[in-house]
Motif scaffolding. Structure first.
Motif, PDB file in Angstrom:
ATOM      1  N   VAL A  45      -0.773  -3.752  -5.702  1.00  0.00           N
ATOM      2  CA  VAL A  45      -0.039  -2.486  -5.039  1.00  0.00           C
ATOM      3  C   VAL A  45      -1.605  -1.708  -4.747  1.00  0.00           C
ATOM      4  N   GLU A  46      -2.077  -1.256  -3.721  1.00  0.00           N
ATOM      5  CA  GLU A  46      -2.921  -0.516  -3.382  1.00  0.00           C
ATOM      6  C   GLU A  46      -2.640   0.947  -3.360  1.00  0.00           C
ATOM      7  N   LEU A  47      -3.291   1.984  -4.210  1.00  0.00           N
ATOM      8  CA  LEU A  47      -2.776   3.312  -4.129  1.00  0.00           C
ATOM      9  C   LEU A  47      -3.938   4.184  -3.071  1.00  0.00           C
ATOM     10  N   CYS A  48      -3.525   4.499  -1.945  1.00  0.00           N
ATOM     11  CA  CYS A  48      -4.623   5.024  -1.036  1.00  0.00           C
ATOM     12  C   CYS A  48      -5.354   6.535  -1.558  1.00  0.00           C
ATOM     13  N   LEU A  49      -6.340   6.620  -1.164  1.00  0.00           N
ATOM     14  CA  LEU A  49      -6.947   7.760  -1.432  1.00  0.00           C
ATOM     15  C   LEU A  49      -7.517   8.785  -0.324  1.00  0.00           C
ATOM     16  N   ASN A  50      -7.038   8.566   0.638  1.00  0.00           N
ATOM     17  CA  ASN A  50      -7.490   9.363   1.981  1.00  0.00           C
ATOM     18  C   ASN A  50      -7.390  10.772   1.534  1.00  0.00           C
ATOM     19  N   GLN A  96       1.069  -1.108   0.020  1.00  0.00           N
ATOM     20  CA  GLN A  96      -0.181  -0.193   0.082  1.00  0.00           C
ATOM     21  C   GLN A  96       1.007   1.217   0.033  1.00  0.00           C
ATOM     22  N   VAL A  97       0.540   2.375  -0.790  1.00  0.00           N
ATOM     23  CA  VAL A  97       1.314   3.520  -0.740  1.00  0.00           C
ATOM     24  C   VAL A  97       0.330   4.745  -0.750  1.00  0.00           C
ATOM     25  N   ASP A  98       0.886   5.696  -0.093  1.00  0.00           N
ATOM     26  CA  ASP A  98       0.234   7.217  -0.065  1.00  0.00           C
ATOM     27  C   ASP A  98       1.265   7.972  -0.509  1.00  0.00           C
ATOM     28  N   ASP A  99       0.691   9.444   0.007  1.00  0.00           N
ATOM     29  CA  ASP A  99       1.687  10.656  -0.662  1.00  0.00           C
ATOM     30  C   ASP A  99       2.995  10.512   0.152  1.00  0.00           C
ATOM     31  N   ILE A 100       3.268   9.696   1.269  1.00  0.00           N
ATOM     32  CA  ILE A 100       4.390   9.752   2.005  1.00  0.00           C
ATOM     33  C   ILE A 100       5.338   8.703   1.742  1.00  0.00           C
ATOM     34  N   GLN A 101       4.742   7.187   2.089  1.00  0.00           N
ATOM     35  CA  GLN A 101       5.486   6.189   1.897  1.00  0.00           C
ATOM     36  C   GLN A 101       4.651   5.178   1.409  1.00  0.00           C
ATOM     37  N   ALA A 102       5.663   3.963   1.061  1.00  0.00           N
ATOM     38  CA  ALA A 102       4.997   2.886   0.624  1.00  0.00           C
ATOM     39  C   ALA A 102       5.394   1.616   1.566  1.00  0.00           C
ATOM     40  N   ILE A 103       4.532   0.733   1.962  1.00  0.00           N
ATOM     41  CA  ILE A 103       4.688  -0.324   2.970  1.00  0.00           C
ATOM     42  C   ILE A 103       4.333  -1.556   2.439  1.00  0.00           C
ATOM     43  N   GLN A 104       5.327  -2.484   2.523  1.00  0.00           N
ATOM     44  CA  GLN A 104       4.832  -3.948   2.120  1.00  0.00           C
ATOM     45  C   GLN A 104       4.401  -4.737   3.209  1.00  0.00           C
ATOM     46  N   ALA A 146       0.657  10.967  -4.281  1.00  0.00           N
ATOM     47  CA  ALA A 146       0.102   9.430  -3.868  1.00  0.00           C
ATOM     48  C   ALA A 146       0.414   8.523  -5.323  1.00  0.00           C
ATOM     49  N   VAL A 147      -0.391   9.087  -6.439  1.00  0.00           N
ATOM     50  CA  VAL A 147      -0.182   8.426  -7.561  1.00  0.00           C
ATOM     51  C   VAL A 147       1.400   8.432  -8.150  1.00  0.00           C
ATOM     52  N   GLU A 148       2.045   9.474  -7.835  1.00  0.00           N
ATOM     53  CA  GLU A 148       3.488   9.574  -8.305  1.00  0.00           C
ATOM     54  C   GLU A 148       4.300   8.495  -7.527  1.00  0.00           C
ATOM     55  N   ASN A 149       3.975   8.410  -6.118  1.00  0.00           N
ATOM     56  CA  ASN A 149       4.745   7.405  -5.309  1.00  0.00           C
ATOM     57  C   ASN A 149       4.187   5.818  -5.774  1.00  0.00           C
ATOM     58  N   GLY A 150       3.063   5.810  -6.158  1.00  0.00           N
ATOM     59  CA  GLY A 150       2.640   4.706  -6.601  1.00  0.00           C
ATOM     60  C   GLY A 150       3.518   4.131  -7.842  1.00  0.00           C
ATOM     61  N   ALA A 151       3.830   5.083  -8.707  1.00  0.00           N
ATOM     62  CA  ALA A 151       4.432   4.862  -9.852  1.00  0.00           C
ATOM     63  C   ALA A 151       5.980   4.250  -9.597  1.00  0.00           C
ATOM     64  N   GLU A 152       6.545   5.302  -8.658  1.00  0.00           N
ATOM     65  CA  GLU A 152       7.746   4.939  -8.145  1.00  0.00           C
ATOM     66  C   GLU A 152       7.851   3.650  -7.605  1.00  0.00           C
ATOM     67  N   LEU A 153       6.949   3.214  -6.722  1.00  0.00           N
ATOM     68  CA  LEU A 153       6.882   1.784  -6.237  1.00  0.00           C
ATOM     69  C   LEU A 153       6.756   0.673  -7.301  1.00  0.00           C
ATOM     70  N   VAL A 154       5.901   1.135  -8.363  1.00  0.00           N
ATOM     71  CA  VAL A 154       5.775   0.087  -9.480  1.00  0.00           C
ATOM     72  C   VAL A 154       6.911  -0.334 -10.122  1.00  0.00           C
ATOM     73  N   ALA A 155       7.790   0.938 -10.207  1.00  0.00           N
ATOM     74  CA  ALA A 155       9.179   0.805 -10.915  1.00  0.00           C
ATOM     75  C   ALA A 155       9.990  -0.016 -10.327  1.00  0.00           C
ATOM     76  N   TYR A 156       9.773   0.353  -8.689  1.00  0.00           N
ATOM     77  CA  TYR A 156      10.802  -0.609  -7.793  1.00  0.00           C
ATOM     78  C   TYR A 156      10.630  -2.021  -7.823  1.00  0.00           C
ATOM     79  N   ILE A 157       9.338  -2.233  -7.837  1.00  0.00           N
ATOM     80  CA  ILE A 157       9.024  -3.889  -8.029  1.00  0.00           C
ATOM     81  C   ILE A 157       9.334  -4.423  -9.435  1.00  0.00           C
ATOM     82  N   MET A 158       9.001  -3.672 -10.449  1.00  0.00           N
ATOM     83  CA  MET A 158       9.378  -4.023 -11.875  1.00  0.00           C
ATOM     84  C   MET A 158      10.941  -4.473 -11.848  1.00  0.00           C
ATOM     85  N   LYS A 159      11.795  -3.595 -11.200  1.00  0.00           N
ATOM     86  CA  LYS A 159      13.421  -3.820 -11.294  1.00  0.00           C
ATOM     87  C   LYS A 159      13.625  -5.021 -10.459  1.00  0.00           C
TER      88      LYS A 159
END
Ligand SMILES: [Zn+2]
Length: 301
Positions: free
Chosen positions: A91-96, A58-66, A104-117
């Motif tokens: 991967v859940e993008l939070c909408l709070n 799950q990821v929000d505008d601050i952090q991603a947590i596995q 949050a969407v940008e962080n989601g993209a960064e997380l997805v890129a991280y997992i891809m690698k």
């Protein structure tokens, strides 16, 4: 963005643990509540989600947590035993509403890129929840909220990929534990694998080994053996108590001494004059001289 782990060992909400990690499935929580951020969703999973659902990140505008390692085949794609649940990473993008949506969407993209690698997954295999089951998810990206469409999201992921992803900063404590477990080898290999963290990790490890208490016994074992033979530590349970943690060692030595030689016999022989006196006695009794002499001294003083 901070990336951290709050790993859950196991869950009933899974098919198994042989996820082939071929896809990444993107979701949005559809939970606009204040505070419904990544930490709250991670905690929800840690407590055993009351909903029959589970996801890896799950990821929000601050952090991603596995929450789960990627081997888990979790319930997030509504496709039963399809490729979504079995072979994708969720991967859940939070909408709070108190969070920053774009961030949050940008962080989601960064997380997805991280997992891809990390898992060697192609961008073409980054898909929406909708891809597996037709569900309207990720709902806000699908409707292009704030002008960010699905294709924009993927472009963002590509951009993050090119930028080079920063590995989540493992804590030094974790690196030390892994190093001690042998994960990074020794010498030059360790230096290479730990990279910029090498110096700090190695310094801590050196400290650990240098600060180990030097359990110098206040009395040497020899001295304790001598005392025991002189009767200072009694017998049986009393001796055990008196010698404490040294008991076994002392007893072993005493047993070894008496294995071949009967000290009492030597004492008697000595008293009977069989081993002479002074230097002669010393020579005659050899390594038993001290023991015998101690016993005699104690008895006749
Ligand atoms: Zn979804």
């Amino acid at each position: 963005m901070k990336i951290k782990q709050q790993l859950i060992r196991d869950t009933k909400h899974k098919y198994g643990k042989s996820n082939k990690k071929k896809y990444i499935t993107v979701h949005q929580t559809d939970n606009w509540d204040r505070g419904a951020n990544a930490q709250v969703h991670a905690n929800l999973q840690s407590r055993v989600n009351p909903r029959k659902a589970s996801w890896h990140w799950q990821v929000d505008d601050i952090q991603a947590i596995q929450s789960f390692i990627h081997d888990f085949q979790l319930w997030h794609c509504s496709d039963g035993r399809g490729n979504g649940n079995l072979n994708s990473i969720g991967v859940e993008l939070c909408l709070n509403r108190d969070g920053n949506y774009n961030k949050a969407v940008e962080n989601g993209a960064e997380l997805v890129a991280y997992i891809m690698k990390k898992e060697n997954i192609q961008l073409s295999n980054v898909v929406q929840h909708n891809y597996w089951s037709g569900k309207n998810c990720p709902s806000q990206i699908r409707r292009g909220k704030n002008g960010i469409s699905w294709s924009d999201f993927k472009k963002l992921v590509a951009k993050k990929l090119n930028k080079g992803i920063v590995e989540p900063t493992k804590t030094i404590e974790k690196l030390i534990a892994e190093t001690l477990a042998g994960k990074y080898g020794n010498g030059a290999e360790r230096r290479r694998l730990l990279g910029s963290n090498y110096n700090e990790v190695q310094r801590e490890i050196d400290k650990m080994y240098n600060s180990k208490p030097t359990t110098k016994p206040t009395k040497t074992i020899d001295k304790l053996v001598e005392e025991t033979l002189l009767g200072f530590h009694g017998n049986g349970a009393e001796r055990k108590k008196s010698l404490g943690s040294n008991y076994q060692k002392v007893q072993q030595i005493i047993n070894g001494k008496f294995e071949r030689v009967d000290i009492n016999k030597l004492v008697q022989e000595t008293l009977a004059g069989k081993h002479g006196n002074g230097a002669q006695r010393k020579k005659s009794l050899g390594k038993y001289y001290k023991e015998v002499q101690n016993i005699i001294n104690k008895r006749y003083k």
